[in-house]
Design an enzyme around this catalytic site. Structure first.
Site, PDB file in Angstrom:
ATOM      1  N   VAL A   1       0.765  -1.326   0.003  1.00  0.00           N
ATOM      2  CA  VAL A   1       0.069   0.180   0.289  1.00  0.00           C
ATOM      3  C   VAL A   1       0.780   1.374  -0.026  1.00  0.00           C
ATOM      4  O   VAL A   1       0.460   2.334  -0.070  1.00  0.00           O
ATOM      5  CB  VAL A   1      -0.931   0.016   1.044  1.00  0.00           C
ATOM      6  CG1 VAL A   1      -2.051  -0.974   1.148  1.00  0.00           C
ATOM      7  CG2 VAL A   1      -0.430  -0.073   2.526  1.00  0.00           C
ATOM      8  N   TYR A   2       2.166   0.988   0.117  1.00  0.00           N
ATOM      9  CA  TYR A   2       3.080   2.366   0.139  1.00  0.00           C
ATOM     10  C   TYR A   2       2.899   2.874  -1.468  1.00  0.00           C
ATOM     11  O   TYR A   2       3.356   2.374  -2.315  1.00  0.00           O
ATOM     12  CB  TYR A   2       4.377   2.162   0.445  1.00  0.00           C
ATOM     13  CG  TYR A   2       4.540   1.596   1.924  1.00  0.00           C
ATOM     14  CD1 TYR A   2       3.666   1.682   2.660  1.00  0.00           C
ATOM     15  CD2 TYR A   2       5.976   1.098   2.339  1.00  0.00           C
ATOM     16  CE1 TYR A   2       3.957   1.440   4.111  1.00  0.00           C
ATOM     17  CE2 TYR A   2       6.072   0.712   3.458  1.00  0.00           C
ATOM     18  CZ  TYR A   2       5.085   0.904   4.522  1.00  0.00           C
ATOM     19  OH  TYR A   2       5.375   0.285   5.954  1.00  0.00           O
ATOM     20  N   VAL A   3       2.290   4.211  -1.347  1.00  0.00           N
ATOM     21  CA  VAL A   3       2.377   5.059  -2.717  1.00  0.00           C
ATOM     22  C   VAL A   3       1.380   4.232  -3.656  1.00  0.00           C
ATOM     23  O   VAL A   3       1.843   4.260  -4.739  1.00  0.00           O
ATOM     24  CB  VAL A   3       3.463   5.654  -3.250  1.00  0.00           C
ATOM     25  CG1 VAL A   3       3.333   6.619  -4.043  1.00  0.00           C
ATOM     26  CG2 VAL A   3       4.591   6.007  -1.855  1.00  0.00           C
TER      27      VAL A   3
END
Length: 328
Positions: free
Chosen positions: A52-54
């Protein structure tokens, strides 16, 4: 940089882990790749990201950066958060795990993950379903080891017991928030991890930037601490207790001719049970500053001073149990 075994495993990881949450956001792709390459050149081998990072961009950048030396890297990513706008687009059900691993492998340009971590507990999915799915991924070769993050102590112990009872693979590590200004894990989690030999890889080791010394008691004008909500919000960080801890960090930095960030990380490196603090950087200068925390040892007197300044008050049942501790 020193190398350590991660928990009850033979997985060898560097004493610092490079976190990549800012990659593709506040850190450009070119600087992100340079950080990874410099980290490897300086003896680091442990990289942490999440699907889910960026919106997956972090994984893509990491995959591009390590494609030519994948076997040298210990690659960690996570599953649990919302990745699609439908009922099964989040959680740690078998369905979501099996979908998410394929997407992460594609973005990371690899056919296996070294450490696949549950990002946070899921109150809907039974833990035995999650562990069976993760065990299948290890059996298939798509995952080497499993870990967890942001668990209560009882949730970790329940997971370990479930793995033991069913002969599933065990969590070898946990990724909790832990720093001089966030020591809640001292209440139960640290002692559990020491007892069960679970590696601890703390996130936010600088308290979301609070321990870098760039903030005063006035309202911050820039940076992560300007957020109104979240673990690194000004409301949570800007307390009298935390500023007293920061004063101790600043004093130690001046005494040792180090930066506050290096002091905060070095304290963690000297903490029993901590394997690899996960540090992040938005700029190459921040990266270089954080890397200055290794290669030297903090004097015991100063380490103890910081430990005492940041320690939680003695609480029940610890103070009651300690009273009746039997000497060997």
């Amino acid at each position: 940089m020193q190398i350590k075994a991660l928990g009850r495993s033979g997985l060898a990881v560097s004493e610092l882990c490079l976190g990549t949450m800012t990659f593709g956001n506040t850190t450009s792709e070119s600087d992100s790749i340079r950080m990874i390459h410099q980290f490897m050149e300086q003896g680091g081998n442990f990289l942490d990201t999440a699907n889910v990072y960026v919106n997956g961009r972090s994984e893509e950048i990491v995959g591009e950066a390590i494609k030519d030396f994948r076997p040298e890297v210990v690659l960690a990513t996570k599953v649990r958060m919302q990745t699609a706008d439908h009922a099964n687009g989040a959680g740690i059900s078998r369905k979501h795990i099996m979908q998410s691993i394929e997407e992460s492998l594609r973005r990371l340009k690899t056919d296996y993950i070294d450490l696949y971590q549950v990002h946070v507990w899921d109150h809907i999915t039974p833990i035995d379903e999650t562990l069976r799915a993760l065990d299948d991924l290890v059996t298939s070769g798509k995952v080497r080891y499993i870990g967890c993050s942001n668990f209560f102590a009882w949730q970790l112990m329940k997971s370990l017991a479930c793995s033991d009872a069913n002969r599933y693979v065990r969590f070898i590590s946990i990724q909790p928030q832990y720093s001089l200004v966030s020591r809640e894990m001292d209440r139960e989690m640290i002692s559990l991890c020491l007892e069960e030999n679970v590696g601890i890889i703390p996130w936010a080791p600088l308290g979301g930037g609070f321990l870098t010394g760039r903030y005063t008691r006035e309202e911050p004008s820039s940076g992560r601490l300007t957020a109104k909500v979240g673990e690194s919000s000004w409301m949570l960080r800007a307390t009298d207790r935390n500023f007293a801890i920061l004063d101790a960090v600043l004093a130690a930095a001046q005494e040792l001719d180090k930066t506050p960030a290096q002091i905060a990380l070095a304290w963690l490196l000297g903490k029993k049970g901590i394997t690899s603090p996960i540090f992040g950087a938005s700029t190459l200068d921040q990266f270089a500053d954080n890397m200055g925390s290794v290669g030297w040892k903090m004097p015991d007197e100063i380490w103890n001073r910081l430990d005492e300044a940041s320690a939680l008050p003695s609480e029940y049942p610890n103070r009651f149990i300690d009273k009746f501790a039997r000497p060997l």
